[in-house]
Design a protein around this motif. Structure first.
Motif, PDB file in Angstrom:
ATOM      1  N   TRP A  99       1.695   6.681  -7.047  1.00  0.00           N
ATOM      2  CA  TRP A  99       0.688   7.625  -7.537  1.00  0.00           C
ATOM      3  C   TRP A  99       1.072   9.072  -7.244  1.00  0.00           C
ATOM      4  N   TRP A 100       1.707   9.326  -6.095  1.00  0.00           N
ATOM      5  CA  TRP A 100       2.183  10.679  -5.810  1.00  0.00           C
ATOM      6  C   TRP A 100       3.263  11.083  -6.805  1.00  0.00           C
ATOM      7  N   ALA A 101       4.158  10.159  -7.122  1.00  0.00           N
ATOM      8  CA  ALA A 101       5.214  10.458  -8.112  1.00  0.00           C
ATOM      9  C   ALA A 101       4.604  10.725  -9.480  1.00  0.00           C
ATOM     10  N   PHE A 102       3.629   9.916  -9.859  1.00  0.00           N
ATOM     11  CA  PHE A 102       2.945  10.136 -11.132  1.00  0.00           C
ATOM     12  C   PHE A 102       2.250  11.495 -11.148  1.00  0.00           C
ATOM     13  N   GLY A 103       1.628  11.837 -10.029  1.00  0.00           N
ATOM     14  CA  GLY A 103       0.946  13.130  -9.932  1.00  0.00           C
ATOM     15  C   GLY A 103       1.902  14.311 -10.000  1.00  0.00           C
ATOM     16  N   ALA A 104       3.144  14.118  -9.581  1.00  0.00           N
ATOM     17  CA  ALA A 104       4.128  15.190  -9.665  1.00  0.00           C
ATOM     18  C   ALA A 104       4.767  15.262 -11.048  1.00  0.00           C
ATOM     19  N   LEU A 105       4.989  14.113 -11.681  1.00  0.00           N
ATOM     20  CA  LEU A 105       5.659  14.087 -12.977  1.00  0.00           C
ATOM     21  C   LEU A 105       4.747  14.478 -14.139  1.00  0.00           C
ATOM     22  N   LEU A 106       3.476  14.178 -14.043  1.00  0.00           N
ATOM     23  CA  LEU A 106       2.567  14.512 -15.137  1.00  0.00           C
ATOM     24  C   LEU A 106       2.484  16.015 -15.387  1.00  0.00           C
ATOM     25  N   PRO A 107       2.246  16.847 -14.367  1.00  0.00           N
ATOM     26  CA  PRO A 107       2.247  18.292 -14.629  1.00  0.00           C
ATOM     27  C   PRO A 107       3.607  18.800 -15.099  1.00  0.00           C
ATOM     28  N   ALA A 108       4.685  18.220 -14.580  1.00  0.00           N
ATOM     29  CA  ALA A 108       6.015  18.633 -15.029  1.00  0.00           C
ATOM     30  C   ALA A 108       6.197  18.325 -16.515  1.00  0.00           C
ATOM     31  N   HIS A 130       0.832  -1.205   0.000  1.00  0.00           N
ATOM     32  CA  HIS A 130       0.000   0.000   0.000  1.00  0.00           C
ATOM     33  C   HIS A 130       0.872   1.263   0.000  1.00  0.00           C
ATOM     34  N   GLY A 131       1.936   1.260   0.803  1.00  0.00           N
ATOM     35  CA  GLY A 131       2.834   2.416   0.853  1.00  0.00           C
ATOM     36  C   GLY A 131       3.501   2.679  -0.487  1.00  0.00           C
ATOM     37  N   PHE A 132       3.965   1.618  -1.143  1.00  0.00           N
ATOM     38  CA  PHE A 132       4.592   1.787  -2.453  1.00  0.00           C
ATOM     39  C   PHE A 132       3.581   2.231  -3.506  1.00  0.00           C
ATOM     40  N   THR A 133       2.360   1.738  -3.403  1.00  0.00           N
ATOM     41  CA  THR A 133       1.331   2.150  -4.356  1.00  0.00           C
ATOM     42  C   THR A 133       1.012   3.630  -4.201  1.00  0.00           C
ATOM     43  N   VAL A 134       0.868   4.072  -2.984  1.00  0.00           N
ATOM     44  CA  VAL A 134       0.586   5.494  -2.735  1.00  0.00           C
ATOM     45  C   VAL A 134       1.754   6.349  -3.218  1.00  0.00           C
ATOM     46  N   ALA A 135       2.984   5.925  -2.942  1.00  0.00           N
ATOM     47  CA  ALA A 135       4.158   6.683  -3.385  1.00  0.00           C
ATOM     48  C   ALA A 135       4.239   6.742  -4.903  1.00  0.00           C
TER      49      ALA A 135
END
Length: 79
Positions: free
Chosen positions: A33-42, A26-31
């Motif tokens: 998605w957070w990384a994806f959420g940061a990289l997509l706008p970038a 669960h921790g890796f999955t959340v991390a």
């Protein structure tokens, strides 16, 4: 997030090793998605900001000339 998952799902009769494994996943999955959420706008900002056009092709370097002669047609432009 892993600690939150552990406290939310812990209780009597729960296999602790299985719970720890599920909390880790669960921790890796959340991390992820957070990384994806940061990289997509970038990536979107970079795609909009970098609007360089294609470099002009020197005469005689395109089409059949480039396939037949390899880099020989580029020699005058490299010097």
């Amino acid at each position: 997030m892993t600690a939150t998952y552990l406290t939310a799902h812990a209780g009597p009769g729960v296999d602790k090793r299985l719970l720890q494994a599920e909390a880790t996943v669960h921790g890796f999955t959340v991390a992820t998605w957070w990384a994806f959420g940061a990289l997509l706008p970038a990536a979107l900002i970079a795609g909009i900001a970098v609007n360089a056009g294609r470099a002009p092709t020197p005469p005689g370097c395109g089409g059949a000339d480039a396939r037949a002669g390899g880099l020989a047609g580029l020699r005058p432009y490299l010097m």
